[in-house]
Design an enzyme around this catalytic site. Structure first.
Site, PDB file in Angstrom:
ATOM      1  N   GLY B  31       2.902   9.067   7.097  1.00 32.26           N
ATOM      2  CA  GLY B  31       1.935  10.123   7.394  1.00 32.26           C
ATOM      3  C   GLY B  31       2.028  11.292   6.440  1.00 32.26           C
ATOM      4  N   GLU B  35      -2.981  12.194  -1.898  1.00 36.53           N
ATOM      5  CA  GLU B  35      -3.832  11.379  -2.761  1.00 36.53           C
ATOM      6  C   GLU B  35      -3.192  10.022  -3.109  1.00 36.53           C
ATOM      7  OE1 GLU B  35      -6.902  12.138  -3.215  1.00 36.53           O
ATOM      8  OE2 GLU B  35      -7.252  10.397  -4.529  1.00 36.53           O
ATOM      9  N   GLY B  36      -1.863   9.992  -3.159  1.00 37.74           N
ATOM     10  CA  GLY B  36      -1.184   8.718  -3.423  1.00 37.74           C
ATOM     11  C   GLY B  36      -1.497   7.704  -2.335  1.00 37.74           C
ATOM     12  N   HIS B  37      -1.349   8.122  -1.079  1.00 40.61           N
ATOM     13  CA  HIS B  37      -1.681   7.235   0.048  1.00 40.61           C
ATOM     14  C   HIS B  37      -3.152   6.839   0.012  1.00 40.61           C
ATOM     15  CE1 HIS B  37       1.669   9.779   1.918  1.00 40.61           C
ATOM     16  NE2 HIS B  37       2.158   8.547   1.979  1.00 40.61           N
ATOM     17  N   GLN B  61      15.320   5.037   8.814  1.00 41.04           N
ATOM     18  CA  GLN B  61      15.519   5.144   7.373  1.00 41.04           C
ATOM     19  C   GLN B  61      15.954   6.542   6.930  1.00 41.04           C
ATOM     20  OE1 GLN B  61      11.269   3.980   6.681  1.00 41.04           O
ATOM     21  NE2 GLN B  61      11.357   5.451   5.009  1.00 41.04           N
ATOM     22  N   GLN B 148       4.147   2.684  -6.342  1.00 44.35           N
ATOM     23  CA  GLN B 148       5.171   2.467  -7.357  1.00 44.35           C
ATOM     24  C   GLN B 148       6.132   3.670  -7.397  1.00 44.35           C
ATOM     25  OE1 GLN B 148       5.724  -0.268  -9.362  1.00 44.35           O
ATOM     26  NE2 GLN B 148       7.499   0.904 -10.060  1.00 44.35           N
ATOM     27  N   ASP B 150       7.941   4.794  -5.048  1.00 41.16           N
ATOM     28  CA  ASP B 150       9.192   4.313  -4.467  1.00 41.16           C
ATOM     29  C   ASP B 150       9.485   2.948  -5.076  1.00 41.16           C
ATOM     30  OD1 ASP B 150       9.684   6.459  -2.387  1.00 41.16           O
ATOM     31  OD2 ASP B 150       7.667   5.822  -1.840  1.00 41.16           O
ATOM     32  N   SER B 186       4.927  13.583   0.032  1.00 48.33           N
ATOM     33  CA  SER B 186       4.792  14.423   1.222  1.00 48.33           C
ATOM     34  C   SER B 186       5.842  15.525   1.217  1.00 48.33           C
ATOM     35  CB  SER B 186       4.948  13.580   2.494  1.00 48.33           C
ATOM     36  OG  SER B 186       4.022  12.520   2.485  1.00 48.33           O
ATOM     37  N   ARG B 187       6.952  15.290   0.514  1.00 52.19           N
ATOM     38  CA  ARG B 187       8.032  16.277   0.493  1.00 52.19           C
ATOM     39  C   ARG B 187       7.746  17.434  -0.468  1.00 52.19           C
ATOM     40  NH1 ARG B 187      11.464  11.419   1.361  1.00 52.19           N
ATOM     41  NH2 ARG B 187      12.504  11.717   3.369  1.00 52.19           N
TER      42      ARG B 187
END
Lengths: 281, 281
Positions: B31, B35-37, B61, B148, B150, B186-187
């Site tokens: 969540g 833009e990556g998601h 995790q 990519q 991660d 998100s971080r």
């Protein structure tokens, strides 16, 4: 009956069943089929449109010094027996097909795997859950049938299936026994005639425990003592464990309540045999 | 767009898609969409009949002392964004729905999980593989999309999917960056304006390494040195790791050959950021 050896071919077959809306029943085995396995197959045959049996002696579930190499194998005989039970597909992959070079993934069920066979066979259940997870994904069954003979394995597979949300119904089928009470096992072929006779001590000890439970005994320690005494009276027998646990999480109980499992592992000569009984009190 | 919170409802939906022969594209996320998601969702939208996005901040995790509690959450905003990307189902289960009492099963990928983020976040990838395995079984996608960004996670999920014979195509999608080069995460919301500026050092260091590779450098130690020097020149940055590994098994290489991954994790103040670049030589 069709013999399939490649995962690709098995997966294609499974996909077709899904597309056609056919239900698939699955019986995973290590082969050297006996009446216990055939009972599972017949159960699948009655309930499902298609029946798949896998034969795979899974190296991952054998420890160092165990009987992986000697484990009895006879694919010709197994094929004949499976066909006679109405099986549609016999899936018999090679080890390298299931665990190719670079294989690195394992499925672990904690807690339930700690005691009983898990204590004397470290890594065994990791091998079982990993291969069953793989087989479920390859065969995509609606229902999978397991023998109650491997009671701890059955509880662990139920747990894994529920925890990982695998869309498979896991059905446990009662132990099939020889006429004299010995639980059927592919490993029974290891027994000499004398050991075969001595092996009756497992079912005999369980029967005594059942009598005690039926007459009201609820104390796990006293039940274990009766079983232990019965087995140690047999000179060829050496106890690996005698355990009384709850049948869901396989944790030791002091007093019988709800669904309990009385399980034992005994060496008869060099052969390790297991047997068990579920008691509902 | 439909919001689904229960596994039972999600499974029923998935089953219907299979029955109807519709392809399902899946984007698992924690969540706080960026833009990556959204890029992953658009890729799924183009390729598949139906698109499912999961939003689940997976406690498994996160390690002790990590940012599980503070991890940003905004389901209202996420719903709007997912809907705008053409998503059909948003699957947002509660923690107790995914890990009910008595949960005991875990999926482990060995070797690939040892280095990089696995070294500084023990147990992290076990949490990732376990939840992704569960989500794959619940959502039953034909294709799943991962960033990519991660890179180690992507290699591990590819490995798990292949090893466990999960019938899912895993697609990796290139990193989406802000205009100034910072990889979207998100971080990034944790960063103060000053830290936000300092965070550019990750992409800058990778760009320098790319220049060197393009001018013929193949020595991993020299590339790492350039990256390290670039990052340590930034006072707010503290290196967690700078690693050069093969992109399949995530093992260190001395000399670049084939598909290699140059990956880094850097703390900017209290915020741990990662970035990477795949080089094919």
């Amino acid at each position: 009956m069709r013999l399939i050896e490649s995962i690709r071919e098995m997966t294609a077959w499974s996909k077709e069943q899904v597309r056609e809306g056919r239900t698939v029943g699955f019986v995973p085995t290590m082969g050297y089929l006996h009446e216990g396995h055939l009972t599972l197959m017949r159960r699948a045959r009655e309930a499902c449109d298609r029946v798949v049996v896998s034969i795979f002696v899974n190296p991952l579930q054998f420890g160092a010094g165990e009987d992986y190499e000697e484990y009895p194998r006879d694919l010709t005989r197994d094929s004949r027996l499976a066909e006679s039970a109405g099986v549609d597909v016999l899936f018999a992959p090679a080890v390298r097909e299931m665990y190719p070079k670079g294989y690195h993934t394992f499925v672990d069920v904690e807690r339930l795997t700690e005691g009983l066979c898990g204590a004397s066979r470290p890594g065994h259940f990791r091998g079982v859950t990993t291969v069953v997870c793989k087989l479920f994904n390859i065969v995509r069954p609606d229902v999978a049938y397991f023998g109650q003979k491997d009671a701890q394995q059955l509880a662990i597979i139920r747990r894994m299936t529920e925890d990982l949300n695998l869309p498979v119904s896991v059905v446990g089928v009662p132990i099939v026994r020889e006429a004299d009470g010995l639980a059927m096992s592919s490993r029974n072929v290891y027994l000499s005639p004398e050991e075969r006779q001595a092996a009756l001590v497992l079912s005999k000890a369980l029967a005594r425990a059942r009598d005690l439970v039926e007459s009201g005994e609820r104390d796990a320690a006293r039940l274990r003592q009766t079983i232990t005494e019965t087995i140690t009276a047999e000179p060829l027998a050496a106890i690996d464990y005698v355990s009384i646990v709850d049948n869901r999480f396989i944790q030791p109980v002091d007093t019988l309540a709800g669904d309990c499992l009385i399980a034992l592992a005994v060496r008869i000569g060099k052969t390790r045999l297991i047997d068990n009984m579920v008691v509902e009190v």
